[in-house]
Design a protein around this motif. Structure first.
Motif, PDB file in Angstrom:
ATOM      1  N   TYR A   1      -7.778  -6.729  -4.576  1.00  0.00           N
ATOM      2  CA  TYR A   1      -7.989  -5.476  -5.290  1.00  0.00           C
ATOM      3  C   TYR A   1      -7.131  -4.377  -4.657  1.00  0.00           C
ATOM      4  O   TYR A   1      -7.035  -4.273  -3.433  1.00  0.00           O
ATOM      5  N   ALA A   2      -6.518  -3.533  -5.506  1.00  0.00           N
ATOM      6  CA  ALA A   2      -5.669  -2.424  -5.059  1.00  0.00           C
ATOM      7  C   ALA A   2      -4.479  -2.896  -4.223  1.00  0.00           C
ATOM      8  O   ALA A   2      -3.946  -2.161  -3.409  1.00  0.00           O
TER       9      ALA A   2
ATOM     10  N   PRO B   1      -6.981 -13.421  -0.129  1.00  0.00           N
ATOM     11  CA  PRO B   1      -5.931 -12.610  -0.751  1.00  0.00           C
ATOM     12  C   PRO B   1      -5.131 -11.796   0.261  1.00  0.00           C
ATOM     13  O   PRO B   1      -5.518 -11.645   1.429  1.00  0.00           O
ATOM     14  N   TYR B   2      -4.017 -11.258  -0.223  1.00  0.00           N
ATOM     15  CA  TYR B   2      -3.143 -10.398   0.562  1.00  0.00           C
ATOM     16  C   TYR B   2      -3.182  -8.990  -0.023  1.00  0.00           C
ATOM     17  O   TYR B   2      -3.356  -8.810  -1.232  1.00  0.00           O
ATOM     18  N   THR B   3      -2.992  -8.006   0.830  1.00  0.00           N
ATOM     19  CA  THR B   3      -2.982  -6.627   0.349  1.00  0.00           C
ATOM     20  C   THR B   3      -1.590  -6.176  -0.086  1.00  0.00           C
ATOM     21  O   THR B   3      -1.456  -5.304  -0.946  1.00  0.00           O
ATOM     22  N   VAL B   4      -0.559  -6.748   0.512  1.00  0.00           N
ATOM     23  CA  VAL B   4       0.826  -6.417   0.141  1.00  0.00           C
ATOM     24  C   VAL B   4       1.624  -7.709   0.079  1.00  0.00           C
ATOM     25  O   VAL B   4       1.514  -8.558   0.973  1.00  0.00           O
TER      26      VAL B   4
ATOM     27  N   ASP C   1      -2.949  -2.706   9.304  1.00  0.00           N
ATOM     28  CA  ASP C   1      -4.221  -3.253   8.827  1.00  0.00           C
ATOM     29  C   ASP C   1      -4.050  -4.189   7.636  1.00  0.00           C
ATOM     30  O   ASP C   1      -5.024  -4.827   7.216  1.00  0.00           O
ATOM     31  N   ASP C   2      -2.856  -4.275   7.082  1.00  0.00           N
ATOM     32  CA  ASP C   2      -2.639  -5.073   5.888  1.00  0.00           C
ATOM     33  C   ASP C   2      -2.418  -6.544   6.214  1.00  0.00           C
ATOM     34  O   ASP C   2      -1.903  -6.888   7.281  1.00  0.00           O
ATOM     35  N   ARG C   3      -2.822  -7.374   5.268  1.00  0.00           N
ATOM     36  CA  ARG C   3      -2.497  -8.803   5.295  1.00  0.00           C
ATOM     37  C   ARG C   3      -1.326  -9.002   4.338  1.00  0.00           C
ATOM     38  O   ARG C   3      -1.450  -8.729   3.142  1.00  0.00           O
TER      39      ARG C   3
ATOM     40  N   ARG D   1      -4.424  -8.598 -15.503  1.00  0.00           N
ATOM     41  CA  ARG D   1      -4.834  -8.755 -14.108  1.00  0.00           C
ATOM     42  C   ARG D   1      -4.511  -7.488 -13.308  1.00  0.00           C
ATOM     43  O   ARG D   1      -5.309  -7.041 -12.474  1.00  0.00           O
ATOM     44  N   ALA D   2      -3.336  -6.916 -13.571  1.00  0.00           N
ATOM     45  CA  ALA D   2      -2.970  -5.680 -12.888  1.00  0.00           C
ATOM     46  C   ALA D   2      -3.972  -4.568 -13.193  1.00  0.00           C
ATOM     47  O   ALA D   2      -4.325  -3.766 -12.318  1.00  0.00           O
TER      48      ALA D   2
END
Length: 341
Positions: free
Chosen positions: A250-251, A227-230, A161-163, A270-271
């Motif tokens: 986010y996260a 954005p990307y998740t990973v 499910d990640d981008r 930002r983190a």
């Protein structure tokens, strides 16, 4: 035996060395192929290596002799050298991170004196791992970096499910991309400045490729538009790391994979605001090289795209390192430990 020896000042020379002595519990292995790793480039081109070192740690070969106490291995067996296991009981080992076992002596990060840019190596019987019948010996030399890629992907917690963003389309980024695709993670973008490497990234399974300049700057306290998740930072380039960090949602999670000389500047504010996670992958899972051999033998990795078609000989190692550093060769280059006639 012939060997490519680091002699200092960024230079390598081919020398004749003694074949290593064989202890009773060891096997003598004739090296078939050894891959050139990014670590080798840093050690030589940035002059970190100790003079008289034989580099090269991504190898496979064939047993040609065994010590008197070796009972389960035969002449002609094709093998790789499994990493030293952790204790299995400390906090790191229990979390599957035996590469940083807390009961192991701190590693000497410059101890590359007994590598495989040579004809023969001795290996303790306890660390021999058999190459599956379905896997060519040359391709088995990809076992060590494949084990790192598997560890990297496992640590990230990435799911289908990640981008995903991979920064750097050299051998590390290509192998990471291929392992992601083998895990069913299809939405993978590779950021890479070299056109040849972008083309190769598509061949190993990237859904899309982009130039690094196409990655936008994030607004204060908010993600970029897409954005990307990973993100896996595989180049070792400080600017690439900073850019990968800015692309996270986010996260999101940033995984440091590639090593480099210049240190990136990461905005900790930002983190905090986006609750980002920053982790790093050093070595292998607690299972060692066995999962990598299984994956390589499964047919689920595009080996022809991951490994350059032409081997190089020992005299060509230094020149090939310069070509790799310049981005002229996208895939893993295999060294055949022979000399030109």
């Amino acid at each position: 035996m012939p060997a490519a020896v680091y002699v200092g000042d960024g230079e390598i020379a081919v020398r004749e060395l003694d074949v290593p002595a064989l202890a009773p519990s060891e096997a003598l292995v004739e090296v078939s192929h050894c891959g050139i790793c990014g670590t080798d480039l840093h050690l030589v081109l940035e002059r970190y290596a100790r003079p008289n070192s034989v580099l090269g740690h991504e190898w496979a070969g064939t047993i040609v002799a065994v010590g008197s106490d070796v009972g389960d291995w035969e002449i002609g067996a094709r093998v790789v050298q499994n990493p030293t296991p952790g204790c299995g009981a400390c906090r790191a080992c229990k979390r599957g991170r035996s590469a940083v076992c807390l009961r192991r002596e701190p590693p000497d990060l410059l101890d590359f004196t007994r590598g495989a840019f040579c004809r023969y190596k001795v290996v303790p019987e306890s660390r021999l791992l058999r190459v599956p019948d379905a896997l060519p010996t040359r391709a088995a030399a990809l076992t060590e970096p494949t084990a790192i890629a598997i560890h990297t992907v496992n640590l990230s917690g990435v799911t289908p499910d990640d981008r995903v963003l991979v920064t750097g389309g050299g051998p590390v980024g290509l192998l990471t991309t291929a392992v992601l695709r083998a895990r069913g993670i299809d939405d993978v973008t590779v950021s890479e400045p070299a056109p040849l490497r972008r083309e190769r990234a598509l061949a190993v399974g990237a859904a899309r490729v982009i130039e690094p300049t196409a990655l936008g700057r994030a607004p204060m306290g908010r993600p970029v538009a897409e954005p990307y998740t990973v993100a896996f930072e595989c180049s070792g380039n400080a600017h690439a790391a900073e850019s990968a960090f800015e692309q996270l949602d986010y996260a999101g999670t940033l995984v440091f994979v590639g090593t480099g000389h210049e240190m990136p500047r990461i905005n900790h504010n930002r983190a905090i605001v986006l609750e980002l996670t920053i982790i790093a992958a050093y070595n292998y899972d607690i299972e060692g090289f066995a999962p990598a051999l299984d994956l390589l033998a499964s047919g689920r990795l595009p080996l022809d795209a991951l490994i350059e078609p032409d081997d190089v000989l020992l005299h060509d190692v230094l020149g090939t390192m310069h070509r790799l550093a310049a981005g002229e060769l996208p895939g893993k280059v295999m060294v055949r430990p022979e000399v030109r006639s």
